[in-house]
Design an enzyme around this catalytic site. Sequence first.
Site, PDB file in Angstrom:
ATOM      1  N   THR A  89       0.819  -1.219   0.000  1.00 41.52           N
ATOM      2  CA  THR A  89       0.000   0.000   0.000  1.00 41.52           C
ATOM      3  C   THR A  89       0.852   1.266   0.000  1.00 41.52           C
ATOM      4  OG1 THR A  89      -1.435  -1.251   1.493  1.00 41.52           O
ATOM      5  CG2 THR A  89      -1.971   1.072   1.148  1.00 41.52           C
ATOM      6  N   THR A  90       1.862   1.276   0.864  1.00 45.02           N
ATOM      7  CA  THR A  90       2.691   2.485   1.009  1.00 45.02           C
ATOM      8  C   THR A  90       3.329   2.836  -0.338  1.00 45.02           C
ATOM      9  OG1 THR A  90       3.194   1.690   3.231  1.00 45.02           O
ATOM     10  CG2 THR A  90       4.545   3.499   2.407  1.00 45.02           C
ATOM     11  N   HIS A 150      -8.873  -0.641   3.056  1.00 42.31           N
ATOM     12  CA  HIS A 150      -8.568  -2.065   3.217  1.00 42.31           C
ATOM     13  C   HIS A 150      -9.860  -2.896   3.127  1.00 42.31           C
ATOM     14  CE1 HIS A 150      -4.342  -1.924   4.047  1.00 42.31           C
ATOM     15  NE2 HIS A 150      -4.405  -1.402   5.249  1.00 42.31           N
ATOM     16  N   ARG A 173      -0.387  -9.493  -2.933  1.00 42.49           N
ATOM     17  CA  ARG A 173       0.961 -10.020  -2.725  1.00 42.49           C
ATOM     18  C   ARG A 173       0.837 -11.456  -2.259  1.00 42.49           C
ATOM     19  NH1 ARG A 173       4.997  -7.382   1.888  1.00 42.49           N
ATOM     20  NH2 ARG A 173       6.935  -8.046   0.919  1.00 42.49           N
ATOM     21  N   SER A 181       5.404  -9.998   6.729  1.00 35.99           N
ATOM     22  CA  SER A 181       5.503  -8.541   6.834  1.00 35.99           C
ATOM     23  C   SER A 181       4.623  -8.031   7.983  1.00 35.99           C
ATOM     24  CB  SER A 181       5.063  -7.912   5.503  1.00 35.99           C
ATOM     25  OG  SER A 181       5.170  -6.519   5.556  1.00 35.99           O
ATOM     26  N   ARG A 302      10.487  -2.125   5.582  1.00 38.01           N
ATOM     27  CA  ARG A 302      11.291  -3.165   6.220  1.00 38.01           C
ATOM     28  C   ARG A 302      12.324  -3.665   5.221  1.00 38.01           C
ATOM     29  NH1 ARG A 302      11.273  -8.813   7.255  1.00 38.01           N
ATOM     30  NH2 ARG A 302       9.694  -9.041   5.631  1.00 38.01           N
ATOM     31  N   LYS A 303      11.940  -4.626   4.345  1.00 36.04           N
ATOM     32  CA  LYS A 303      12.889  -5.162   3.356  1.00 36.04           C
ATOM     33  C   LYS A 303      12.512  -4.779   1.925  1.00 36.04           C
ATOM     34  CE  LYS A 303      15.043  -9.250   5.329  1.00 36.04           C
ATOM     35  NZ  LYS A 303      15.216 -10.704   5.134  1.00 36.04           N
ATOM     36  N   GLY A 304      11.205  -4.818   1.635  1.00 35.93           N
ATOM     37  CA  GLY A 304      10.758  -4.450   0.298  1.00 35.93           C
ATOM     38  C   GLY A 304      11.168  -5.434  -0.778  1.00 35.93           C
TER      39      GLY A 304
HETATM   40  P1  PAP Z   1       0.294  -1.173   5.250  1.00 36.03           P
HETATM   41  O1  PAP Z   1      -0.764  -2.189   4.938  1.00 36.03           O
HETATM   42  O2  PAP Z   1       0.580  -1.055   6.721  1.00 36.03           O
HETATM   43  O3  PAP Z   1       0.072   0.144   4.587  1.00 36.03           O
HETATM   44  P2  PAP Z   1       2.077  -1.898   3.156  1.00 36.03           P
HETATM   45  O4  PAP Z   1       2.688  -0.658   2.681  1.00 36.03           O
HETATM   46  O5  PAP Z   1       0.927  -2.448   2.376  1.00 36.03           O
HETATM   47  O6  PAP Z   1       1.688  -1.767   4.680  1.00 36.03           O
HETATM   48  O7  PAP Z   1       3.152  -3.060   3.181  1.00 36.03           O
HETATM   49  C1  PAP Z   1       4.421  -2.872   3.738  1.00 36.03           C
HETATM   50  C2  PAP Z   1       5.383  -3.664   2.877  1.00 36.03           C
HETATM   51  O8  PAP Z   1       5.699  -2.914   1.702  1.00 36.03           O
HETATM   52  C3  PAP Z   1       6.689  -3.911   3.618  1.00 36.03           C
HETATM   53  O9  PAP Z   1       7.149  -5.171   3.151  1.00 36.03           O
HETATM   54  P3  PAP Z   1       8.193  -6.086   3.938  1.00 36.03           P
HETATM   55  O10 PAP Z   1       7.775  -6.100   5.361  1.00 36.03           O
HETATM   56  O11 PAP Z   1       8.109  -7.423   3.304  1.00 36.03           O
HETATM   57  O12 PAP Z   1       9.526  -5.451   3.721  1.00 36.03           O
HETATM   58  C4  PAP Z   1       7.524  -2.751   3.124  1.00 36.03           C
HETATM   59  O13 PAP Z   1       8.909  -2.955   3.286  1.00 36.03           O
HETATM   60  C5  PAP Z   1       7.106  -2.677   1.670  1.00 36.03           C
HETATM   61  N1  PAP Z   1       7.366  -1.366   1.056  1.00 36.03           N
HETATM   62  C6  PAP Z   1       7.160  -0.146   1.608  1.00 36.03           C
HETATM   63  N2  PAP Z   1       7.520   0.811   0.760  1.00 36.03           N
HETATM   64  C7  PAP Z   1       7.990   0.196  -0.351  1.00 36.03           C
HETATM   65  C8  PAP Z   1       8.535   0.675  -1.580  1.00 36.03           C
HETATM   66  N3  PAP Z   1       8.684   1.971  -1.826  1.00 36.03           N
HETATM   67  N4  PAP Z   1       8.893  -0.240  -2.499  1.00 36.03           N
HETATM   68  C9  PAP Z   1       8.754  -1.570  -2.268  1.00 36.03           C
HETATM   69  N5  PAP Z   1       8.251  -2.065  -1.119  1.00 36.03           N
HETATM   70  C10 PAP Z   1       7.871  -1.204  -0.166  1.00 36.03           C
END
Ligand code: PAP
Length: 321
Positions: A89-90, A150, A173, A181, A302-304
């Site tokens: 989402t972010t 959501h 995803r 995550s 976090r990791k992305g």
């Molecule tokens: P939310 O539902 O709380 O809004 P959301 O943004 O949907 O969270 O998901 C967060 C995931 O997107 C994290 O994944 P991870 O825990 O597996 O690392 C986060 O790292 C990832 N994320 C956030 N920003 C980005 C970005 N710019 N590019 C790719 N992945 C991202």
Amino acid sequence: MAALSASCLVGPVPFKDVATAVDGHSSTPEEYEDIVSGLPSSTALGMVLRQYRGSWVIQERVTAFISLQRRFTPRPGDVLLASPAKCGTTWLKALAFATMARGAYPPTDAQHPLLRMNPHECVPFMDELFTAGQDARLEALPSPRLMHTHMHHSLLPASVTDNPDCKIVFICRDPKDMLVSLWHFVKGVRPFTFDDLFNSACEGKTPNGPIWDHLIGYWSTSKTSPDNVLFRYEEMLIDPVGHVRELARFIGQPFSHADEAAGIPADIVKLCSFDKLKGQGANTAGSYDGKVFSFAHETFFRKGVAGDWVNNIDARDGATL
Ligand code: PAP
């Protein structure tokens, strides 16, 4: 920064700049409380969930969803982002905002809103605004509006789902990565183990669960309706520029030859990349403070990557972190 006056603007504008200028508060009719108390309930992950029209909803959000269904009036040009939690989402908020607002805020602008605020401050979370009785803030936004939910597709009002002037962009995803995550996101603030989370998810009992119904609802409408599109986080990681082009086309703002020649799609991807956003002061400090949850901005990054579940879930036995 001073709050913007919405009347003379073209959307989308950074939500935070407008929201502070409006203090709408709407009360919840008692009738809604009666509906909630009659719904099946279950305690999962330390939360009371209510089963509302097939979806497990955090109790505090049910009246919000009823209000949204009855009171939200879409406008032509509205774009609604939709997702289960932790599916990207972010990132999608950042990409959609940067794409839609590229006229007012070129992606290489040193003053770009995404360099001074978290993407969740740029794009409003409707579920939270209706929970907090602050939905009037959505009315203060200039058109076209960019918003996020959501909610399951089946819970959205027909005025949105049957409306060719309102576009819906869904992101999903691999649910295993989503759960990992989510676990890292909440582990410091919630009293449950990863096994608890995994088992609840398998029973469909997570906020806005079951995950499979969430996916199927938007997937099937993306197949049948030209006003719905579905993106996969994993595919976006492979070809982010292609997805930004598709996003721009879908919302009716395709990149012109001049945009392409100037490298705008690639600049948007660069602005919204994981490393770029994660390093911004607005994302290393500050917090998202909702009525139901609060989280430090840094926890949204976090990791992305795709496939991190293999480092966290034992595929033979199910879950253990
Ligand atoms: P939310 O539902 O709380 O809004 P959301 O943004 O949907 O969270 O998901 C967060 C995931 O997107 C994290 O994944 P991870 O825990 O597996 O690392 C986060 O790292 C990832 N994320 C956030 N920003 C980005 C970005 N710019 N590019 C790719 N992945 C991202």
